[in-house]
Design an enzyme around this catalytic site. Structure first.
Site, mmCIF file in Angstrom:
data_model
loop_
_atom_site.group_PDB
_atom_site.id
_atom_site.type_symbol
_atom_site.label_atom_id
_atom_site.label_comp_id
_atom_site.label_asym_id
_atom_site.label_seq_id
_atom_site.Cartn_x
_atom_site.Cartn_y
_atom_site.Cartn_z
ATOM 1 N N GLU A 180 0.558 -1.223 -0.177
ATOM 2 C CA GLU A 180 -0.009 0.038 0.037
ATOM 3 C C GLU A 180 0.679 1.421 -0.169
ATOM 4 O OE1 GLU A 180 -2.947 0.532 3.239
ATOM 5 O OE2 GLU A 180 -3.729 1.792 1.947
ATOM 6 N N GLU A 216 -12.438 2.336 3.118
ATOM 7 C CA GLU A 216 -11.754 2.523 4.568
ATOM 8 C C GLU A 216 -11.680 3.935 4.939
ATOM 9 O OE1 GLU A 216 -7.334 1.040 5.726
ATOM 10 O OE2 GLU A 216 -7.510 2.646 4.340
ATOM 11 N N ARG A 254 -11.145 11.970 4.809
ATOM 12 C CA ARG A 254 -11.216 10.459 5.577
ATOM 13 C C ARG A 254 -12.595 10.050 5.922
ATOM 14 N NH1 ARG A 254 -5.740 6.501 7.361
ATOM 15 N NH2 ARG A 254 -6.216 5.493 5.122
#
Ligand code: LER
Ligand code: MN
Length: 272
Positions: A154, A248, A219
């Protein structure tokens, strides 16, 4: 492409970007009810969980295991692949190999390599970090090849990790390891910070991308902030990306709301 939701049955901080938390029945029910086709389970150690129970439960719910999040090895157990301490390095490799042996029971459950790789600041020099990380990745790749399991390296933004921030850095490392079972894992939240040209970076790495995370620039769930997910969906279509897109994001304002709004929005943007 399959839509997946991040889940955990472990205790994690309130701001951790994992939507569904609680016992297995609760998290799988939430994911299914919101319309997901799969889940990404964040697992501290695959060797110590009831793998049969997870598999049976997923089958009962008709959900795929798309990916295994591995960050707790670093955050809770201080294990990382680039450690100069041989015992720590070995334990980190063994932790990842345990996840690989778990992932082999599924169609395409990617073992995520994020913070578990460690940081250059955890090591005495850049060279020590590079050498230790490469040695560990080669050992993990051997296990991955044995079982045909993909690992996803990632790309994480600079404020959380001091190496492998941009896709091109990931491509260079993957070439050094030389295993087709080590691929690239992209995340819209990190790319929004790190990539100058997101489309160009993805198209260049298209054959190596094995997993995708989505969250908005703040986020929160996709659609809360200002990332252009409609364009992002078009890029994934352009490269015929076949695997999972896992949400996520932080569980704001709460997990159930975030998970449902994310699924509804992504279906609108990504699914024809
Ligand atoms: C993990 O997938 C990730 O994106 C990191 O930011 C974890 O903190
Ligand atoms: Mn991520």
């Amino acid at each position: 492409m399959i839509l997946s939701a991040t889940c955990t049955t472990n205790q994690v901080g309130p701001n951790a970007p994992i939507i569904y938390r609680g016992d297995l029945e609760t998290v799988l029910t939430s994911a299914k009810d919101a319309g997901y086709g799969g889940v990404e389970m964040h697992i501290r150690d695959s060797e110590t969980i009831d793998k049969g129970l997870l598999k049976d439960s997923l089958e009962r719910f008709g959900l795929e295991l798309t990916s295994i999040g591995t960050g707790e090895a670093y955050n809770k157990d201080h294990l990382f692949l680039s450690s100069e301490d041989k015992a720590v390095r070995k334990a980190a490799v063994e932790r990842i190999c345990g996840h690989i042996r778990h992932a082999k029971d599924y169609r395409h459950a990617v073992v995520i390599l994020g913070l578990v790789r460690g940081k250059t600041s955890n090591c005495s020099s850049r060279k020590a970090y590079d050498d230790c990380l490469l040695e560990s990745l080669k050992a993990c790749a051997e296990e991955a090849e044995k079982y045909g399991v993909y690992m996803g390296m990632e790309m994480i933004n600079r404020y959380e990790c001091d190496d492998l921030n941009r896709i091109e850095e990931g491509e260079a490392l993957i070439e050094k390891v030389g295993s087709r079972f080590l691929g690239i894992h992209i995340d819209t939240y990190h790319m929004n910070i790190e990539e100058g040209d997101i489309r160009a970076a993805i198209v260049r790495a298209k054959d190596e991308i094995v997993h995708v995370h989505v969250a908005d620039n703040d986020r929160w769930y996709p659609g809360h902030g200002h990332i252009d997910f409609e364009s992002f969906g078009k890029i994934l279509k352009e490269i015929s990306y076949p695997w999972a897109v896992a949400v996520e994001c932080r569980p704001y304002p709460d997990g159930l709301t975030a998970g449902k709004l994310a699924a509804d929005n992504l279906k609108k943007w990504f699914v024809d």
